[in-house]
Design a protein around this motif. Structure first.
Motif, PDB file in Angstrom:
ATOM      1  N   LYS A 114      -4.381   6.211  -3.625  1.00 45.07           N
ATOM      2  CA  LYS A 114      -3.890   5.596  -2.397  1.00 45.07           C
ATOM      3  C   LYS A 114      -2.382   5.376  -2.383  1.00 45.07           C
ATOM      4  O   LYS A 114      -1.732   5.492  -1.342  1.00 45.07           O
ATOM      5  CB  LYS A 114      -4.636   4.280  -2.146  1.00 45.07           C
ATOM      6  CG  LYS A 114      -6.112   4.496  -1.793  1.00 45.07           C
ATOM      7  CD  LYS A 114      -6.826   3.196  -1.479  1.00 45.07           C
ATOM      8  CE  LYS A 114      -8.271   3.464  -1.056  1.00 45.07           C
ATOM      9  NZ  LYS A 114      -9.005   2.235  -0.710  1.00 45.07           N
TER      10      LYS A 114
ATOM     11  N   PHE B 192       0.071   8.133  -0.751  1.00 47.74           N
ATOM     12  CA  PHE B 192      -0.009   8.599   0.625  1.00 47.74           C
ATOM     13  C   PHE B 192       0.882   7.868   1.623  1.00 47.74           C
ATOM     14  O   PHE B 192       0.992   8.296   2.768  1.00 47.74           O
ATOM     15  CB  PHE B 192      -1.468   8.532   1.103  1.00 47.74           C
ATOM     16  CG  PHE B 192      -2.337   9.594   0.495  1.00 47.74           C
ATOM     17  CD1 PHE B 192      -2.420  10.845   1.064  1.00 47.74           C
ATOM     18  CD2 PHE B 192      -3.061   9.346  -0.664  1.00 47.74           C
ATOM     19  CE1 PHE B 192      -3.208  11.846   0.508  1.00 47.74           C
ATOM     20  CE2 PHE B 192      -3.845  10.332  -1.231  1.00 47.74           C
ATOM     21  CZ  PHE B 192      -3.921  11.582  -0.646  1.00 47.74           C
ATOM     22  N   ARG B 193       1.508   6.790   1.211  1.00 45.29           N
ATOM     23  CA  ARG B 193       2.296   5.999   2.167  1.00 45.29           C
ATOM     24  C   ARG B 193       3.424   6.831   2.779  1.00 45.29           C
ATOM     25  O   ARG B 193       4.200   7.476   2.084  1.00 45.29           O
ATOM     26  CB  ARG B 193       2.863   4.757   1.497  1.00 45.29           C
ATOM     27  CG  ARG B 193       3.624   3.827   2.464  1.00 45.29           C
ATOM     28  CD  ARG B 193       3.645   2.406   1.981  1.00 45.29           C
ATOM     29  NE  ARG B 193       2.307   1.845   1.866  1.00 45.29           N
ATOM     30  CZ  ARG B 193       1.595   1.367   2.895  1.00 45.29           C
ATOM     31  NH1 ARG B 193       2.109   1.376   4.121  1.00 45.29           N
ATOM     32  NH2 ARG B 193       0.392   0.884   2.696  1.00 45.29           N
TER      33      ARG B 193
ATOM     34  N   PHE C   2      -9.586  10.245   6.331  1.00 46.58           N
ATOM     35  CA  PHE C   2      -8.184   9.894   6.559  1.00 46.58           C
ATOM     36  C   PHE C   2      -7.988   9.113   7.852  1.00 46.58           C
ATOM     37  O   PHE C   2      -7.107   8.248   7.939  1.00 46.58           O
ATOM     38  CB  PHE C   2      -7.311  11.148   6.534  1.00 46.58           C
ATOM     39  CG  PHE C   2      -7.061  11.670   5.145  1.00 46.58           C
ATOM     40  CD1 PHE C   2      -6.373  10.907   4.217  1.00 46.58           C
ATOM     41  CD2 PHE C   2      -7.524  12.914   4.764  1.00 46.58           C
ATOM     42  CE1 PHE C   2      -6.140  11.361   2.931  1.00 46.58           C
ATOM     43  CE2 PHE C   2      -7.309  13.384   3.471  1.00 46.58           C
ATOM     44  CZ  PHE C   2      -6.608  12.608   2.557  1.00 46.58           C
TER      45      PHE C   2
ATOM     46  N   ASN D 240      -9.063   5.545   7.117  1.00 42.33           N
ATOM     47  CA  ASN D 240      -8.174   4.841   6.187  1.00 42.33           C
ATOM     48  C   ASN D 240      -6.696   5.054   6.519  1.00 42.33           C
ATOM     49  O   ASN D 240      -5.829   4.816   5.675  1.00 42.33           O
ATOM     50  CB  ASN D 240      -8.452   5.317   4.761  1.00 42.33           C
ATOM     51  CG  ASN D 240      -9.842   4.952   4.276  1.00 42.33           C
ATOM     52  OD1 ASN D 240     -10.076   3.865   3.770  1.00 42.33           O
ATOM     53  ND2 ASN D 240     -10.785   5.879   4.435  1.00 42.33           N
TER      54      ASN D 240
ATOM     55  N   GLU E 275      -4.563   1.788   6.192  1.00 46.32           N
ATOM     56  CA  GLU E 275      -4.545   1.300   4.813  1.00 46.32           C
ATOM     57  C   GLU E 275      -3.681   2.193   3.924  1.00 46.32           C
ATOM     58  O   GLU E 275      -2.943   1.700   3.061  1.00 46.32           O
ATOM     59  CB  GLU E 275      -5.962   1.242   4.256  1.00 46.32           C
ATOM     60  CG  GLU E 275      -6.020   0.735   2.814  1.00 46.32           C
ATOM     61  CD  GLU E 275      -7.415   0.779   2.219  1.00 46.32           C
ATOM     62  OE1 GLU E 275      -7.535   0.534   1.008  1.00 46.32           O
ATOM     63  OE2 GLU E 275      -8.370   1.059   2.953  1.00 46.32           O
ATOM     64  N   LEU E 276      -3.768   3.500   4.144  1.00 54.08           N
ATOM     65  CA  LEU E 276      -2.978   4.439   3.350  1.00 54.08           C
ATOM     66  C   LEU E 276      -1.524   4.491   3.803  1.00 54.08           C
ATOM     67  O   LEU E 276      -0.654   4.965   3.071  1.00 54.08           O
ATOM     68  CB  LEU E 276      -3.579   5.843   3.432  1.00 54.08           C
ATOM     69  CG  LEU E 276      -4.967   6.032   2.810  1.00 54.08           C
ATOM     70  CD1 LEU E 276      -5.503   7.423   3.133  1.00 54.08           C
ATOM     71  CD2 LEU E 276      -4.922   5.825   1.301  1.00 54.08           C
TER      72      LEU E 276
END
Length: 323
Positions: free
Chosen positions: A36, A39-40, A60, A63, A66-67
């Motif tokens: 995780k 991926f930001r 994706f 999430n 969140e990611l």
């Protein structure tokens, strides 16, 4: 016999071009939980996925916040049947999601390619260039080409494939050079694949789930990546000793090295070359071990012991043992 049939479905994908194995949501979720932080603010490209039914797309989207993703792109290949008898030609398409678009796109919402949408096409490559991380289940029959393209464009990736891919010279060399490595889940850690209606379900390791999906459990697949994980920094605990137990570690006929049948049996006190099974790569820590070569002895034949060849071996050296 059931296990053998299941393996053959995936092992023969290259020959038969049976590449329609779709990843289950649970397997994506089980693997992606460990990445995780990567991926930001990134653009993810699933270049072998139809956004209308891809579980990668669903994961994706579910999430996305969140990611901290910037964008998600899913591109779909459409086979061309254009010939002298059939003058029609379907085009591939893609769908971009930035958090505002529909989470259940239809064919009216996608953008069509001029061509089939093959991941090797110029149109798909242009989307790849715009992306940061490639995540997908690529065609098993084109696995080498797929990885080569990702490496050519210097992209991060996380993909699923047949475990035999690590025996390909091109893939093994990337692992040896510490440019790619195995992900967290392997073998039975991947629960199975969704297959089309025309696939016959053999044996006990198949099922139809509550949604009507036809599932085969091959138990011979892996995740391959160049995203860092905790696992590749964990030292393999070694408890066995070579000296005093030499008979447990036979020498190869055609290479100066000892044979080990299980990773857990690698001796802690041996500084020379050691032949280990390919499953060693799932626990490989480049800070602890050096990979020397794959499979072949000094005579360029398979490593052998008293004339018999064990299943493919990787020659390694423990970097933490002084010669």
């Amino acid at each position: 016999m059931a296990r053998k049939v299941q393996h053959s479905l995936l092992d023969n994908a290259k020959t038969n071009k049976n590449d329609e194995f779709y990843t289950q949501y649970v397997d994506i979720e089980n693997e992606l939980q460990y990445y995780k932080a990567h991926f930001r603010d990134k653009t993810v490209f699933c270049n072998c996925d139809d956004a209308r039914n891809s579980n990668f797309f669903k994961y994706f989207v579910n999430n996305f916040c969140e990611l901290g993703l910037k964008k998600l792109i899913c591109a779909c290949y459409r086979k061309s049947d254009f010939n002298i008898f059939n003058q029609s030609c379907e085009c591939g398409f893609y769908y971009e999601y930035t958090g505002k678009e529909k989470t259940d796109p239809t064919l009216d919402d996608v953008v069509y390619f001029k061509g089939t949408g093959d991941f090797r096409s110029e149109e798909s490559i242009e989307l790849l260039k715009q992306s940061d991380i490639i995540v997908s289940n690529p065609p098993f029959s084109l696995f080498r080409e797929y990885v080569a393209q990702i490496m050519r464009y210097g992209k991060s990736f996380l993909i699923i494939g047949n475990i035999n891919a690590i025996t390909y010279k091109e893939i093994f060399n990337l692992i040896k050079e510490n440019k790619v490595w195995l992900g967290i889940n392997l073998g039975r850690g991947i629960s199975g694949f969704i297959v089309p209606e025309d696939y016959e379900l053999y044996g006990t390791e198949t099922k139809i789930d509550e949604f009507g999906n036809r599932i085969i459990s091959s138990n011979n697949c892996l995740w391959l990546t160049n995203l860092d994980t905790f696992k590749r920094h964990e030292k393999i605990p070694l408890t066995k000793k070579y000296y005093g137990n030499e008979l447990d570690y036979p020498n190869y006929d055609n290479y100066t090295a000892i044979n080990v049948d299980k990773t857990q049996d690698i001796p802690m006190d041996y500084s020379g070359a050691i032949g280990v099974p390919i499953t060693f790569l799932h626990k490989f820590n480049p800070e602890q071990f050096e990979i020397i070569k794959f499979r072949k002895g000094d005579d360029d034949k398979d490593l052998s012991i008293n004339g018999k060849c064990p299943y493919f071996r990787i020659l390694v050296r423990n970097k933490l043992v002084c010669a």
